[in-house]
Design a protein around this motif. Sequence first.
Motif, short mmCIF file in Angstrom:
data_model
loop_
_atom_site.label_atom_id
_atom_site.label_comp_id
_atom_site.label_asym_id
_atom_site.label_seq_id
_atom_site.Cartn_x
_atom_site.Cartn_y
_atom_site.Cartn_z
N UNK A 288 0.83 -1.20 0.00
CA UNK A 288 0.00 0.00 0.00
C UNK A 288 0.87 1.25 0.00
N UNK A 289 1.92 1.24 0.82
CA UNK A 289 2.82 2.38 0.84
C UNK A 289 3.46 2.62 -0.50
N UNK A 290 3.86 1.56 -1.20
CA UNK A 290 4.47 1.72 -2.52
C UNK A 290 3.45 2.22 -3.54
N UNK A 291 2.19 1.80 -3.39
CA UNK A 291 1.15 2.30 -4.27
C UNK A 291 0.95 3.81 -4.07
N UNK A 292 0.99 4.25 -2.82
CA UNK A 292 0.87 5.68 -2.52
C UNK A 292 2.03 6.43 -3.16
N UNK A 293 3.23 5.93 -2.99
CA UNK A 293 4.40 6.59 -3.57
C UNK A 293 4.27 6.71 -5.09
N UNK A 294 3.79 5.63 -5.73
CA UNK A 294 3.62 5.63 -7.18
C UNK A 294 2.61 6.67 -7.62
N UNK A 295 1.47 6.74 -6.92
CA UNK A 295 0.42 7.68 -7.28
C UNK A 295 0.89 9.13 -7.10
N UNK A 296 1.59 9.39 -6.03
CA UNK A 296 2.09 10.74 -5.79
C UNK A 296 3.08 11.14 -6.87
N UNK A 297 3.94 10.22 -7.25
CA UNK A 297 4.92 10.53 -8.29
C UNK A 297 4.24 10.75 -9.64
N UNK A 298 3.25 9.90 -9.94
CA UNK A 298 2.56 10.03 -11.23
C UNK A 298 1.78 11.34 -11.33
N UNK A 299 1.18 11.77 -10.22
CA UNK A 299 0.30 12.93 -10.26
C UNK A 299 1.04 14.25 -10.02
N UNK A 300 2.17 14.19 -9.29
CA UNK A 300 2.82 15.44 -8.90
C UNK A 300 4.33 15.48 -9.12
N UNK A 301 4.89 14.34 -9.56
CA UNK A 301 6.32 14.30 -9.80
C UNK A 301 7.16 14.35 -8.53
N UNK A 302 6.55 14.01 -7.39
CA UNK A 302 7.24 14.03 -6.10
C UNK A 302 7.49 12.60 -5.65
N UNK A 303 8.72 12.32 -5.26
CA UNK A 303 9.07 10.97 -4.80
C UNK A 303 9.10 10.96 -3.27
N UNK A 304 8.05 10.43 -2.67
CA UNK A 304 7.99 10.34 -1.21
C UNK A 304 9.02 9.33 -0.70
N UNK A 305 9.61 9.65 0.44
CA UNK A 305 10.56 8.75 1.09
C UNK A 305 9.92 8.18 2.35
N UNK A 306 10.09 6.89 2.54
CA UNK A 306 9.54 6.23 3.72
C UNK A 306 10.15 6.81 5.00
N UNK A 307 9.31 7.05 5.99
CA UNK A 307 9.80 7.35 7.34
C UNK A 307 9.78 6.09 8.20
N UNK A 308 8.80 5.22 7.96
CA UNK A 308 8.76 3.93 8.64
C UNK A 308 9.91 3.07 8.12
N UNK A 309 10.65 2.46 9.02
CA UNK A 309 11.72 1.54 8.63
C UNK A 309 11.11 0.18 8.26
#
Length: 320
Positions: A288-309
């Motif tokens: 789910x976290x990777x899906x969120x990262x993908x959607x954010x990158x696709x829609x806004x060009x921003x690559x989120x970085x995990x805070x949870x280890x």
Amino acid sequence: MSRDPSELFAQPAPDLRGRLTPDRPLADLTWLRVGGPADWLYQPADEEDLRRFLAALDPSVPVFPMGVGSNLIVRDGGLPGVVIRLGRGFNAIRVEGDAVTAGAAALDAHVARTAAEAGRDLTFLRTIPGSIGGALRMNAGCYGSYVADHAVTVRLVHRDGSLETRDARDIGFAYRQTDLPADSIVTEVTFRADPGEPAALEARMADQLAKRDASQPTRDRSAGSTFRNPAGFSSTGREDDTHELKAWKVIDQAGMRGATRGGAQMSRMHSNFMINTGGASAADLEALGEEVRKKVFETQGIELQWEIMRVGRPAPDTAP
């Protein structure tokens, strides 16, 4: 699978006073309640016991220091090697003048309360989940204050069992990270704390708790913030307060508030909190976290970085 402790030691096993457990499930030790077992879990009695254990441990055996599991996903296949978990021998708190010294296993909230009772201000720690060792490693911060602002010295036990007291200026603090070796174990941190009137400090912490509970899913099974804010940060790890880009905002803009996968969900209350609604696997949460990262990158060009280890092995039937 039966495990023999002798497989861990390159020399005869030392006379240990801690508890060594094979194939120890880790799900009940993490806030998200997911994950497979550790090959071995060692709970040292005290610092000297920890040093003896690590000095005798075969250098090829990996070591993972684990706190209270507040900011952690252990994958479903578990963790190889030895997980070190500090307990009662590492949770003492001392206040001497403006110095507050806390064992790595002391809870952040407990340190804040103890300091406040003595008239010392570490109130920023009150709403940070987890223990002091993790707070130091992650340069935890809240309400404009960070561990980097207050830490003076850090006591470390290295992988070879050697002991070091390091000046905090040599920790390499950055946003949500430090330069400490991954397999070195924080055993104690000394902070410098400003004076404050105990009743006023207590009132401030009560206000912080009320604000947190009003905006975060504190009653749900979560691990705190899932992703780092995609904002600018200084070399000391302090957020650039002029930058308004926040993880929850870009997640909302990607339409992922409330998104689910299996038993995992991005909270409807705060979209940067991932929760286990019941029955989630570690694979569900990570996917789910990777899906969120993908959607954010696709829609806004921003690559989120995990805070949870995220650590360990995926389940044998789960793709990495």
